[in-house]
Design an enzyme around this catalytic site. Structure first.
Site, mmCIF file in Angstrom:
data_model
loop_
_atom_site.group_PDB
_atom_site.id
_atom_site.type_symbol
_atom_site.label_atom_id
_atom_site.label_comp_id
_atom_site.label_asym_id
_atom_site.label_seq_id
_atom_site.Cartn_x
_atom_site.Cartn_y
_atom_site.Cartn_z
ATOM 1 N N LYS A 79 0.850 -1.202 0.000
ATOM 2 C CA LYS A 79 0.000 0.000 0.000
ATOM 3 C C LYS A 79 0.882 1.248 0.000
ATOM 4 C CE LYS A 79 -3.964 2.033 2.487
ATOM 5 N NZ LYS A 79 -4.877 1.900 3.642
ATOM 6 N N SER A 154 -9.865 1.992 2.588
ATOM 7 C CA SER A 154 -8.957 2.715 1.731
ATOM 8 C C SER A 154 -7.937 1.847 0.995
ATOM 9 C CB SER A 154 -8.211 3.769 2.549
ATOM 10 O OG SER A 154 -7.375 3.157 3.516
ATOM 11 N N SER A 178 -10.075 -0.425 6.724
ATOM 12 C CA SER A 178 -9.467 -0.287 5.401
ATOM 13 C C SER A 178 -8.799 -1.514 4.832
ATOM 14 C CB SER A 178 -8.460 0.861 5.405
ATOM 15 O OG SER A 178 -9.151 2.069 5.227
#
Ligand code: GLN
Length: 489
Positions: A79, A154, A178
């Site tokens: 990420k 997210s 997330s």
């Protein structure tokens, strides 16, 4: 050989037995990425050359007879809020569009020591604020199972690239859901570890008391492999990290046995607002557990009603403080339009560098921390946080794990919620209390809706209950056959 279709555990065996090379594998997943990434757009940065170079280096080590980690040569996406030395780490924000960290996050040091092959940086909502990946300043990511739908957020990019077969494993971060909500929307496995189980050093902070890094994979075993590699006390760099009882041994101790396991179903999580299809699929999973010999019964967690306001107050308060460092002076974006006025430089750099959602959170957080409102909002939210923790503690006296939906619905269409931040926030209702209480929670696929979109389920455990969660997850995975689901693209 379509290596991209295999799980990390299978690939690890093939590599270990020298039936395939790491370079062959890297080429295969990069070719898959080339063929589907136009549609999915899960990456912000693809590290093709360095992936091939690392893979070649791993092959050389293996040829020299070095003893290697089971993850050696396995491709992994990271990420884009996790610092990777020398590689762009933008948090999907204009504010950090040119940021190449001079250091590695602790998890990256650990993964590098395992000789993983980093394929690139995965897309996300800007600064991890969002639930759909539509807040990325780079571009949206599309759900591989339905390209007109969001992948969740997210960590939408991290979930999408795994679901699309672009990579077998990835890392995400979870402050209020997330990792779990995108795992659910994309039909993959995602784990939010106990707070402190994984070092946060080098994770660009959103809300430090809630943030936690965790693994994505397409099977329980794969997620366990990655979890084993990243957990650990980090006394030098993260004073909130701790030595866990399961350190590095979750995969080894996996056991698909739920006989006598006490599973609580909190009735508040199945009420109004949760779609019928989600409810039915999670209830069917509960039935599967019963048939496997678990004890399944209803419990009550009434404080979930307050979880969203508590979460949005605490997380925004911490975000407003954490994001104060982005001022256009030290690093990141600096406005070209400031003249010689310092305040003007701050205001314009922040107004131009941060997107609308990030600015909204900073304003909300500054508001709840300001004098006159601190007692009314922030202090109350902290007190309510204690109540939620107590409520979970009491629940875990009666049950071993708690089974719930992950989100009220499956993946919705792109643009469906961008006009209403409150509607977007409401989708986090099933996930945020886990962060508020610092607990671990596992998400895995449990079915599909009428549009063939994945439905996920969430198993919440007590502090350090990761092994229990993964064992229960494995039992369901074996009974349901819902494993290694790759979107047909
Ligand atoms: N969707 C939640 C939010 O926008 C959770 C985000 C996260 O876990 N990073 O705050």
């Amino acid at each position: 050989m379509e290596l991209f279709k295999k799980t990390a555990a299978e690939l690890s065996d093939l590599l270990g037995n020298k039936e395939i090379s790491a370079v062959e594998l890297a080429k295969d997943v990069l070719a898959r990425t080339k063929s589907v990434e136009d549609k999915v757009q899960g990456y912000v940065t693809i590290a093709e050359q360095s992936a091939l170079d690392t893979a070649a280096a791993v092959d050389a080590k293996r040829a020299a007879g070095e003893s290697l980690s089971p993850l050696a040569g396995i491709p992994i996406a990271i990420k884009d809020n996790i610092c990777t030395k020398g590689t762009l780490t933008t948090c999907a924000s204009k504010m950090l569009y040119n940021f190449k960290p001079p250091y590695n996050a602790t998890v990256m040091e650990k993964l590098t020591a395992c000789d993983v092959v980093i394929t690139g940086k995965a897309n996300m909502d800007e600064f991890a604020m969002g639930s759909s990946c539509e807040n990325s300043a780079a571009h949206p990511t599309f759900n591989p199972h339905g390209l007109n739908r969001v992948p969740g957020g997210s960590s939408g990019g991290s979930a999408a690239v795994v679901a699309a077969g672009e990579v077998p494993l990835s890392l995400g971060s979870d402050t209020g859901g997330s990792i779990r909500q995108p795992a659910s929307f994309c039909g993959v496995v995602g784990l939010k570890p106990t707070y402190g189980a994984v070092s946060r050093y080098g994770l660009i902070a959103f809300a430090s008391s809630l943030d936690q890094i965790g693994p994505f994979g397409r099977s329980i075993e794969d997620a366990a492999m990655l979890l084993d590699a990243i957990t650990g006390h980090d006394p030098m760099h993260d004073s909130t990290s701790i030595q866990t009882p399961f350190e590095g041994s979750v995969r080894k101790n996996l056991k698909a046995d739920v006989k006598g396991l006490r599973i609580g179903l909190p009735k508040e999580y199945f009420g109004a607002g949760v779609s019928d299809e989600v409810r039915q699929n999670v209830m069917a999973a509960a039935e599967t557990y019963k048939n496997l010999g678990a004890e399944v019964f209803e419990i009550s967690l009434p404080l979930v009603e307050y979880a969203l306001p508590i979460y949005y107050i605490l997380s925004s308060a911490e975000a407003s403080s954490n994001l104060a460092r982005f001022d256009g002076v030290k690093y990141g974006y600096r406005t070209p339009n400031a003249g010689d006025d310092l305040i003007d430089l701050y205001v314009k750099s922040r107004s131009e560098g941060f997107g609308a959602e990030v600015q909204r959170r900073i304003m909300l957080g500054t508001y709840v921390l300001s004098s006159g409102y601190y007692d009314a909002y922030y202090k109350k939210a902290r007190a309510a946080q204690r109540k939620i923790k107590e409520e979970f503690n009491t629940a875990f006296e009666k049950c071993d794990v708690i089974l719930t939906p992950v989100a009220p619905t499956t993946a919705y269409e792109i643009g469906a919620k961008t006009k209403s931040p409150l509607e977007m926030y409401a989708g986090d209702v099933c996930t945020v209390s886990v962060n508020i209480a610092g607990l671990p929670a596992l998400v895995q696929p449990c079915g599909f809706d009428a549009n063939k979109m994945p439905v996920g389920m969430q198993l919440i455990g007590p502090r350090f209950g990761e092994q229990k969660l993964m064992n229960a997850g494995l039992a369901f995975e074996q009974a349901s056959g819902l494993k290694n689901i790759i979107a047909a693209l």
